[in-house]
Design an enzyme around this catalytic site. Structure first.
Site, PDB file in Angstrom:
ATOM      1  N   HIS A 150       0.806  -1.213   0.000  1.00  0.00           N
ATOM      2  CA  HIS A 150       0.000   0.000   0.000  1.00  0.00           C
ATOM      3  C   HIS A 150       0.843   1.269   0.000  1.00  0.00           C
ATOM      4  O   HIS A 150       0.353   2.323  -0.409  1.00  0.00           O
ATOM      5  CB  HIS A 150      -0.936   0.013   1.216  1.00  0.00           C
ATOM      6  CG  HIS A 150      -2.117  -0.890   1.070  1.00  0.00           C
ATOM      7  ND1 HIS A 150      -2.058  -2.254   1.300  1.00  0.00           N
ATOM      8  CD2 HIS A 150      -3.403  -0.632   0.700  1.00  0.00           C
ATOM      9  CE1 HIS A 150      -3.249  -2.786   1.090  1.00  0.00           C
ATOM     10  NE2 HIS A 150      -4.079  -1.824   0.717  1.00  0.00           N
ATOM     11  N   GLY A 151       2.072   1.212   0.464  1.00  0.00           N
ATOM     12  CA  GLY A 151       2.882   2.419   0.434  1.00  0.00           C
ATOM     13  C   GLY A 151       4.136   2.297   1.265  1.00  0.00           C
ATOM     14  O   GLY A 151       4.257   1.431   2.137  1.00  0.00           O
TER      15      GLY A 151
END
Length: 468
Positions: free
Chosen positions: A325-326
């Site tokens: 996701h990051g």
């Protein structure tokens, strides 16, 4: 280009008309859809259309090589090279800046004051989605689940604009056969698609956007200045916001693809009904959770090598899912929390004493829901200090200048109520609308869109999952 905007509406009307005007020639139809998809992506930043093109060409060549290889070892080497190449693209754009930042902090902590290069890499929208899609395609070709596709079909698979920037992660085995066939459009599919689009528009433009502006964003912006009530309701509000925001995108993407003659898999199934975290991941972002299961958890060994390996594999899968996701410690913690709790659930199921009954359904639901909400705090907060500050301020008092209003509280409750709407109601409604004359259906749709437009706040914020 955002779905709930006039610009996208005009764009889609042109694409829709062109696609069905070319239905007699499936190849020209796919070329037109590919050009439209590149235009859609290029409206954000035209430079990255080349990335889409290059990624498709490389993965097409690798897949052809894997399929044609007569040596299992040679096919595995090509597959490994393809996976590494795709992950290298993802790693460069998504994690290189984070790596240098953490390395600088580590060196400073060790007493080595060094000026490392400041890497500010612009993140291409949707890079995580089309990279995962490419990896699964190569794996499926290697395992003979799908045939190696032609270049046009693979380019369209990776670039198709309804799912390009935020999923669902549609697998080659689902979409490539549809590209090869001549599409058809039935009245029932049109009715279902329009309902999905309007339903998604309402969830995004009214509930998610209003909650973000009036409750969630102010609560997370400066939690130290807010009361415990604000932060508590703000955490619940974000759980509703992210569900309404992301499920809205999925609904609209499914509906838009359906109007063009293609079917996407369902991506949400009332996730907040779950009575365990395992059940939650069967219901939330289904295309990602099934991807992680099939292409990460099972290849790691799944549950086939004993309990200890199972717990490690669960943790690694969710840890890497969080990192997907990051590049942030918050996502690492969010994924680790889910991995640890999944392992704890599995451990309890195996070692629960015979005399102790299972928890009542309502208690299992309550615990699962609040584990998810706790994770959402880390997911939403801008950094680790902010997340810890938010959780630490939950016990603070004060009622003045509260963010909690009848409207915000009502939207939280409405969002949860919408979440619990039985999924079968949409097909039932679509069947009833199928018999309506086309002008009446168009007027009803237009009236609903006008109602939603009148209810929504000013402006349209990007979908939350655009950042991934």
């Amino acid at each position: 280009m955002l779905f709930p905007t006039l610009g996208f509406g005009l764009f889609f009307l042109l694409v829709y008309a062109l696609a069905w005007a070319l239905k007699a020639s499936n190849e020209w139809r796919k070329i037109a859809l590919l050009m439209a998809s590149w235009f859609f992506y290029g409206a954000w930043d035209g430079r990255f259309v080349a990335l889409l093109f290059g990624s498709a060409v490389v993965n097409w060549a690798l897949a052809r090589g894997i399929a044609a290889s007569r040596s299992p070892r040679g096919a595995r080497l090509l597959l490994t090279g393809g996976v590494v190449a795709n992950l290298a693209v993802l790693g460069y754009f998504k994690y290189v800046g984070f790596f240098f930042e953490q390395l600088a902090l580590l060196l400073h902590g060790l007493g080595f004051a060094r000026d490392l290069p400041l890497m500010q890499v612009l993140l291409p929208v949707g890079v995580s989605f089309f990279t995962f899609q490419a990896i699964s395609y190569l794996v499926d070709v290697h395992k003979r689940r799908v045939e190696a596709a032609g270049l046009l079909d693979l380019m369209l698979l990776m670039s198709f604009f309804p799912h390009l920037v935020a999923g669902p992660i549609v697998r080659a085995s689902d979409l490539l056969p549809q590209f090869r066939a001549t599409p058809r459009l039935e009245r029932g599919a049109v009715a279902a698609a329009l309902l999905l689009i309007v339903w998604g528009l309402f969830k995004k433009a009214v509930i998610a956007s209003e909650l973000a502006g009036s409750l969630v964003d102010p609560a997370f912006f400066d939690p130290a200045s807010r009361s415990g009530l604000d932060l508590l309701v703000g955490a619940y509000g974000y759980a509703v916001q992210i569900y309404c925001d992301f499920s809205a995108y999925s609904d609209m993407a499914i509906g838009i693809a359906l109007l063009l003659g293609y079917r996407f898999p369902r991506n949400f199934d009332q996730p907040y009904r779950a009575r365990s975290l395992q059940d939650f991941w069967r219901r939330w972002h289904i295309s990602l959770s099934s991807w992680l299961r099939d292409y990460l958890y099972i290849p790691l060994g799944g549950s086939r090598r004993g309990a200890a390996h199972t717990y490690v594999n669960l943790f690694l899968t969710m840890f890497l899912g969080g990192l997907w996701h990051g590049a942030s410690w918050n996502f690492v913690i969010w994924g680790s929390l889910h991995g640890l709790w999944l392992g704890a659930e599995r451990f309890w199921d195996r070692h629960r004493p015979a005399g102790i009954a299972r928890a009542p359904g309502w208690a299992a639901w309550l615990v699962t829901f609040h584990i998810v909400v706790l994770g959402w705090v880390f997911f939403r907060a801008p950094d680790l200090d902010a997340a810890l500050g938010y959780l630490g301020a939950l016990g603070s008092g004060g009622w003045r200048n509260t963010l909690v209003t009848p409207l915000s509280l009502g939207l939280v409750l409405l969002g949860m109520a919408i979440h619990f709407v039985p999924p079968r109601l949409l097909p039932i409604a679509a069947v009833r609308l199928r018999g309506w004359p086309a002008p009446a259906l168009g007027l009803a749709l237009g009236a609903l869109v006008l109602v939603v437009d009148a209810m929504r706040p000013e402006g349209v914020a990007p979908f939350i999952y655009y950042q991934f």
